[in-house]
Structure formats: structure tokens, C-alpha cells
Motif scaffolding. Structure first.
Motif, PDB file in Angstrom:
ATOM      1  N   MET A   1      11.802   5.933  14.421  1.00 52.92           N
ATOM      2  CA  MET A   1      11.867   5.392  13.056  1.00 52.92           C
ATOM      3  C   MET A   1      10.854   6.039  12.112  1.00 52.92           C
ATOM      4  O   MET A   1      10.249   5.390  11.270  1.00 52.92           O
ATOM      5  CB  MET A   1      11.674   3.865  13.064  1.00 52.92           C
ATOM      6  N   ARG A   2      10.643   7.340  12.271  1.00 49.94           N
ATOM      7  CA  ARG A   2       9.761   8.092  11.383  1.00 49.94           C
ATOM      8  C   ARG A   2      10.576   9.211  10.749  1.00 49.94           C
ATOM      9  O   ARG A   2      11.293   9.923  11.425  1.00 49.94           O
ATOM     10  CB  ARG A   2       8.563   8.625  12.143  1.00 49.94           C
ATOM     11  N   TYR A   3      10.471   9.372   9.426  1.00 49.40           N
ATOM     12  CA  TYR A   3      11.286  10.318   8.673  1.00 49.40           C
ATOM     13  C   TYR A   3      10.369  11.364   8.028  1.00 49.40           C
ATOM     14  O   TYR A   3       9.292  11.029   7.523  1.00 49.40           O
ATOM     15  CB  TYR A   3      12.061   9.556   7.593  1.00 49.40           C
ATOM     16  N   PRO A   4      10.784  12.641   7.998  1.00 48.26           N
ATOM     17  CA  PRO A   4       9.940  13.663   7.378  1.00 48.26           C
ATOM     18  C   PRO A   4      10.032  13.626   5.847  1.00 48.26           C
ATOM     19  O   PRO A   4      11.116  13.561   5.285  1.00 48.26           O
ATOM     20  CB  PRO A   4      10.509  14.971   7.927  1.00 48.26           C
ATOM     21  N   VAL A   5       8.886  13.641   5.212  1.00 46.78           N
ATOM     22  CA  VAL A   5       8.813  13.751   3.754  1.00 46.78           C
ATOM     23  C   VAL A   5       7.836  14.867   3.421  1.00 46.78           C
ATOM     24  O   VAL A   5       6.967  15.207   4.215  1.00 46.78           O
ATOM     25  CB  VAL A   5       8.371  12.425   3.073  1.00 46.78           C
TER      26      VAL A   5
ATOM     27  N   MET B   1       0.846  -1.183   0.000  1.00 44.94           N
ATOM     28  CA  MET B   1       0.000   0.000   0.000  1.00 44.94           C
ATOM     29  C   MET B   1       0.890   1.245   0.000  1.00 44.94           C
ATOM     30  O   MET B   1       1.739   1.416   0.867  1.00 44.94           O
ATOM     31  CB  MET B   1      -0.895  -0.027   1.224  1.00 44.94           C
ATOM     32  N   PRO B   2       0.707   2.144  -0.961  1.00 45.54           N
ATOM     33  CA  PRO B   2       1.540   3.350  -1.034  1.00 45.54           C
ATOM     34  C   PRO B   2       1.171   4.331   0.084  1.00 45.54           C
ATOM     35  O   PRO B   2       0.053   4.345   0.574  1.00 45.54           O
ATOM     36  CB  PRO B   2       1.207   3.932  -2.404  1.00 45.54           C
ATOM     37  N   ILE B   3       2.148   5.153   0.467  1.00 48.27           N
ATOM     38  CA  ILE B   3       1.854   6.168   1.473  1.00 48.27           C
ATOM     39  C   ILE B   3       1.016   7.261   0.841  1.00 48.27           C
ATOM     40  O   ILE B   3       1.067   7.492  -0.365  1.00 48.27           O
ATOM     41  CB  ILE B   3       3.147   6.732   2.091  1.00 48.27           C
ATOM     42  N   GLN B   4       0.211   7.928   1.667  1.00 50.28           N
ATOM     43  CA  GLN B   4      -0.725   8.918   1.155  1.00 50.28           C
ATOM     44  C   GLN B   4      -0.685  10.149   2.062  1.00 50.28           C
ATOM     45  O   GLN B   4      -0.627  10.020   3.291  1.00 50.28           O
ATOM     46  CB  GLN B   4      -2.120   8.314   1.132  1.00 50.28           C
ATOM     47  N   CYS B   5      -0.716  11.315   1.474  1.00 54.74           N
ATOM     48  CA  CYS B   5      -0.717  12.570   2.228  1.00 54.74           C
ATOM     49  C   CYS B   5      -2.025  12.687   3.006  1.00 54.74           C
ATOM     50  O   CYS B   5      -3.105  12.440   2.468  1.00 54.74           O
ATOM     51  CB  CYS B   5      -0.563  13.756   1.277  1.00 54.74           C
TER      52      CYS B   5
ATOM     53  N   VAL C   1       4.911  15.518   6.142  1.00 53.96           N
ATOM     54  CA  VAL C   1       4.298  14.308   6.678  1.00 53.96           C
ATOM     55  C   VAL C   1       5.430  13.423   7.170  1.00 53.96           C
ATOM     56  O   VAL C   1       6.476  13.347   6.534  1.00 53.96           O
ATOM     57  CB  VAL C   1       3.486  13.571   5.585  1.00 53.96           C
ATOM     58  N   ARG C   2       5.246  12.756   8.290  1.00 52.33           N
ATOM     59  CA  ARG C   2       6.267  11.828   8.787  1.00 52.33           C
ATOM     60  C   ARG C   2       5.819  10.407   8.521  1.00 52.33           C
ATOM     61  O   ARG C   2       4.704  10.033   8.876  1.00 52.33           O
ATOM     62  CB  ARG C   2       6.516  12.081  10.269  1.00 52.33           C
ATOM     63  N   VAL C   3       6.699   9.646   7.885  1.00 54.46           N
ATOM     64  CA  VAL C   3       6.396   8.265   7.513  1.00 54.46           C
ATOM     65  C   VAL C   3       7.495   7.353   8.042  1.00 54.46           C
ATOM     66  O   VAL C   3       8.522   7.816   8.519  1.00 54.46           O
ATOM     67  CB  VAL C   3       6.262   8.101   5.981  1.00 54.46           C
ATOM     68  N   SER C   4       7.284   6.054   7.933  1.00 50.33           N
ATOM     69  CA  SER C   4       8.303   5.112   8.391  1.00 50.33           C
ATOM     70  C   SER C   4       9.572   5.282   7.560  1.00 50.33           C
ATOM     71  O   SER C   4       9.535   5.731   6.412  1.00 50.33           O
ATOM     72  CB  SER C   4       7.791   3.683   8.285  1.00 50.33           C
ATOM     73  N   VAL C   5      10.693   4.923   8.151  1.00 48.72           N
ATOM     74  CA  VAL C   5      11.982   5.065   7.473  1.00 48.72           C
ATOM     75  C   VAL C   5      11.994   4.237   6.187  1.00 48.72           C
ATOM     76  O   VAL C   5      12.520   4.673   5.169  1.00 48.72           O
ATOM     77  CB  VAL C   5      13.128   4.652   8.420  1.00 48.72           C
TER      78      VAL C   5
END
Length: 71
Positions: free
Chosen positions: A29-33, A1-5, A42-46
Motif C-alpha cells: 500500500m505504498r505508491y511512488p510520487v 500532517m502533509p507528506i514531506q520529501c 518518494v513512496r507514500v501511502s496510497v
């Protein structure tokens, strides 16, 4: 499943620059994108951030008429 804003439902991101306040998120283990559609952070998993485009290159982007010969 792709990440979504969470703001605009966009699915294209680039890695954001790290700031001092991101240190705690990195420990979790969350990285800013940044969303390429609405520019929200948005912060997502590494793992998911590794799939995102790098902040230096900015991605391929649309092909301009003057750059068509490069492809």
C-alpha cells in the motif's frame, strides 16, 4: 500532517509512473510520487498519493503572462 520529501523537505508532489519494481510496494500500500521541488522519487501511502497531482496533467503550475486570459 502533509507528506514531506525526505531529500529537500518539499511538500508538493505528483504521482509517478508505475514500474515493475513498484509491484511489491503497491502490495504494501505504498505508491511512488515525485517531489516537484527536487524530482526525487518518494513512496507514500496510497491515501496520501490520491491527494498528489496526477502525472498526466502535471498540475496547474505557475500562470504565464500569455495564459492569464484563461483564468
Amino acid at each position: 500532517m502533509p507528506i514531506q520529501c525526505q531529500y529537500c523537505s518539499g511538500q508538493t508532489f505528483r504521482r509517478s509512473r508505475l514500474r515493475s519494481e513498484d509491484l511489491w510496494q503497491l502490495i504494501l500500500m505504498r505508491y511512488p510520487v515525485r517531489c516537484l521541488r527536487c524530482s526525487q522519487l518518494v513512496r507514500v501511502s496510497v491515501t496520501a498519493s490520491c491527494i498528489s497531482l496526477s502525472p498526466v496533467t502535471g498540475g496547474e503550475g505557475p500562470v504565464r503572462a500569455g495564459d492569464a486570459w484563461k483564468n
